[in-house]
Design a protein around this motif. Structure first.
Motif, PDB file in Angstrom:
ATOM      1  N   ARG A 107      10.129  53.907  60.565  1.00 30.69           N
ATOM      2  CA  ARG A 107       8.904  55.053  59.846  1.00 30.69           C
ATOM      3  C   ARG A 107       9.102  56.138  60.499  1.00 30.69           C
ATOM      4  NH1 ARG A 107       2.998  53.153  61.037  1.00 30.69           N
ATOM      5  NH2 ARG A 107       2.556  54.343  59.280  1.00 30.69           N
ATOM      6  N   ARG A 138       3.550  51.395  52.870  1.00 30.84           N
ATOM      7  CA  ARG A 138       3.616  52.338  53.524  1.00 30.84           C
ATOM      8  C   ARG A 138       5.819  53.162  53.097  1.00 30.84           C
ATOM      9  NH1 ARG A 138       3.259  49.179  59.028  1.00 30.84           N
ATOM     10  NH2 ARG A 138       1.138  50.217  59.022  1.00 30.84           N
ATOM     11  N   GLU A 141       6.581  56.486  52.365  1.00 31.69           N
ATOM     12  CA  GLU A 141       7.630  56.481  53.912  1.00 31.69           C
ATOM     13  C   GLU A 141       9.016  56.680  54.091  1.00 31.69           C
ATOM     14  OE1 GLU A 141       3.688  56.519  57.710  1.00 31.69           O
ATOM     15  OE2 GLU A 141       6.110  55.020  57.465  1.00 31.69           O
TER      16      GLU A 141
END
Length: 201
Positions: A107, A138, A141
């Motif tokens: 990440r 997520r 991202e």
């Protein structure tokens, strides 16, 4: 190994160079509670160095300080950015840069890649969402405009991202979040992908 001062304390660089001149630089970060000796990170280091890639594994300041709980995202990103800048100077300026890591480290790499001018991203065990909470995705991202390789297990409780555009997803059968059943196989997939872009021999 060498330590680098960051805004949030020292980070550690574990530098591995190929026997001949490297053709790219791969900088890897670790998972939230883990370190750079995770089996998938070590397998990727070994395979990439054989393929003439300089590999730098970054230990975040909070881990050097003995904490398992990760620092806030902005601190992780800032420390990683400083570490990558140092790695570039330490290895050789001008090499194509690929950033990556496993889980939390993936990440961080995704969030910082564009600002670092990275050519590509390698995300091992990208944690698409917290376990049991697919609504907290997520996926945003993941870089939309950089070549990105995601390698996840089909039994990963954190989920598996979708591919598309510049994002390629390789799903490893029988693997969970740790990618420990066949880490060498996962590493070989990454090196083949690096090779298609001219970043590995």
């Amino acid at each position: 190994m060498t330590e680098v001062a960051t805004e949030y304390g020292p980070a550690r660089l574990h530098v591995d160079l190929p026997d001949t001149a490297p053709i790219s630089l791969l900088v890897l970060g670790h998972g939230a509670g883990g370190d750079v000796t995770a089996v998938d990170i070590v397998a990727l280091r070994n395979a990439a160095v054989r393929a003439r890639v300089a590999v730098v594994r970054v230990t975040q300041p909070y881990r050097l300080a003995g904490r398992r709980a990760p620092a806030p995202a902005r601190q992780l990103d800032a420390a990683f950015t400083t570490a990558v800048d140092a790695a570039r100077r330490y290895v050789r300026a001008g090499l194509p840069l690929v950033v990556g890591g496993r889980s939390s480290g993936a990440r961080v790499a995704c969030r910082t890649a564009a600002a670092l001018g990275a050519a590509g991203v390698v995300a091992l065990a990208f944690p698409l969402h917290p376990p049991g909470k697919p609504d907290r995705s997520r996926a945003p991202e993941l870089p939309a405009d950089l070549p990105t390789l995601v390698v996840n297990g089909d039994r990963d409780p954190f989920g598996v991202p979708d591919g598309g555009g510049d994002i390629e997803v390789r799903v490893r059968p029988g693997e969970g979040h740790e990618l420990r059943r066949d880490p060498a196989g996962a590493a070989d997939e990454v090196v083949r992908w690096l090779g298609t872009h001219g970043w590995a021999a």
